[in-house]
Design a protein around this motif. Structure first.
Motif, mmCIF file in Angstrom:
data_model
loop_
_atom_site.group_PDB
_atom_site.id
_atom_site.type_symbol
_atom_site.label_atom_id
_atom_site.label_comp_id
_atom_site.label_asym_id
_atom_site.label_seq_id
_atom_site.Cartn_x
_atom_site.Cartn_y
_atom_site.Cartn_z
ATOM 1 N N LEU A 237 46.175 42.373 53.444
ATOM 2 C CA LEU A 237 45.900 42.981 52.391
ATOM 3 C C LEU A 237 44.561 43.093 51.924
ATOM 4 N N GLN A 238 43.599 42.225 52.626
ATOM 5 C CA GLN A 238 42.382 42.304 52.476
ATOM 6 C C GLN A 238 42.067 42.259 50.960
ATOM 7 N N GLU A 239 42.515 41.514 50.352
ATOM 8 C CA GLU A 239 42.313 41.205 48.880
ATOM 9 C C GLU A 239 42.662 40.041 48.295
ATOM 10 N N VAL A 240 41.942 39.363 47.158
ATOM 11 C CA VAL A 240 42.391 38.000 46.643
ATOM 12 C C VAL A 240 42.378 38.440 45.239
ATOM 13 N N LYS A 241 43.074 37.542 44.578
ATOM 14 C CA LYS A 241 43.130 37.588 43.077
ATOM 15 C C LYS A 241 42.464 36.302 42.656
ATOM 16 N N PRO A 242 41.496 36.361 42.021
ATOM 17 C CA PRO A 242 40.752 34.965 41.565
ATOM 18 C C PRO A 242 41.665 34.247 40.549
ATOM 19 N N VAL A 243 41.466 32.844 40.612
ATOM 20 C CA VAL A 243 42.199 32.173 39.710
ATOM 21 C C VAL A 243 42.113 32.362 38.329
ATOM 22 N N GLY A 244 42.968 32.728 37.602
ATOM 23 C CA GLY A 244 42.755 33.165 36.009
ATOM 24 C C GLY A 244 42.505 34.691 36.247
ATOM 25 N N GLY A 245 42.262 35.448 37.266
ATOM 26 C CA GLY A 245 42.078 36.777 36.906
ATOM 27 C C GLY A 245 43.245 37.599 36.942
ATOM 28 N N ASN A 246 43.029 38.819 36.308
ATOM 29 C CA ASN A 246 44.127 39.843 36.529
ATOM 30 C C ASN A 246 44.296 40.718 37.418
ATOM 31 N N GLU A 247 43.015 40.781 38.052
ATOM 32 C CA GLU A 247 42.879 42.080 38.991
ATOM 33 C C GLU A 247 42.664 41.364 40.501
ATOM 34 N N SER A 248 43.133 42.196 41.377
ATOM 35 C CA SER A 248 42.508 41.802 42.639
ATOM 36 C C SER A 248 41.218 42.422 43.010
ATOM 37 N N ILE A 249 40.408 41.925 44.007
ATOM 38 C CA ILE A 249 39.130 42.155 44.457
ATOM 39 C C ILE A 249 39.338 42.132 45.995
ATOM 40 N N ARG A 250 38.897 43.190 46.401
ATOM 41 C CA ARG A 250 38.797 43.724 47.705
ATOM 42 C C ARG A 250 37.862 42.732 48.686
ATOM 43 N N ILE A 251 38.130 42.319 49.770
ATOM 44 C CA ILE A 251 37.375 41.719 50.475
ATOM 45 C C ILE A 251 37.048 42.127 51.976
ATOM 46 N N ASP A 252 36.057 41.795 52.616
ATOM 47 C CA ASP A 252 35.972 42.121 54.016
ATOM 48 C C ASP A 252 35.427 41.069 54.743
#
Length: 65
Positions: A23-38
């Motif tokens: 998916l090329q994304e992560v959801k930080p611990v305690g976060g509500n939204e995913s972040i795109r990563i490369d």
């Protein structure tokens, strides 16, 4: 990112890592939204991963022989 001894990670972490890579994304611990990563991944192991896949100890992906 370099992952050493990738053949020693458990099935739960394998599944989570595969999801991140696909998916090329992560959801930080305690976060509500995913972040795109490369990221680029380099992994090492001293185990025969094809044998580990056949034995059911390592997750098979669509790109695995």
């Amino acid at each position: 990112m370099f992952l050493d001894d990738i053949g020693d990670i458990g099935p739960n972490i394998q599944a989570k890592l595969l999801r991140v890579l696909e998916l090329q994304e992560v959801k930080p611990v305690g976060g509500n939204e995913s972040i795109r990563i490369d990221v680029r991944l380099i992994a090492a192991t001293n185990k025969d991963l094809q044998a580990e896949v056949r034995a059911g100890r390592f997750r098979r992906t669509s790109s695995t022989g």
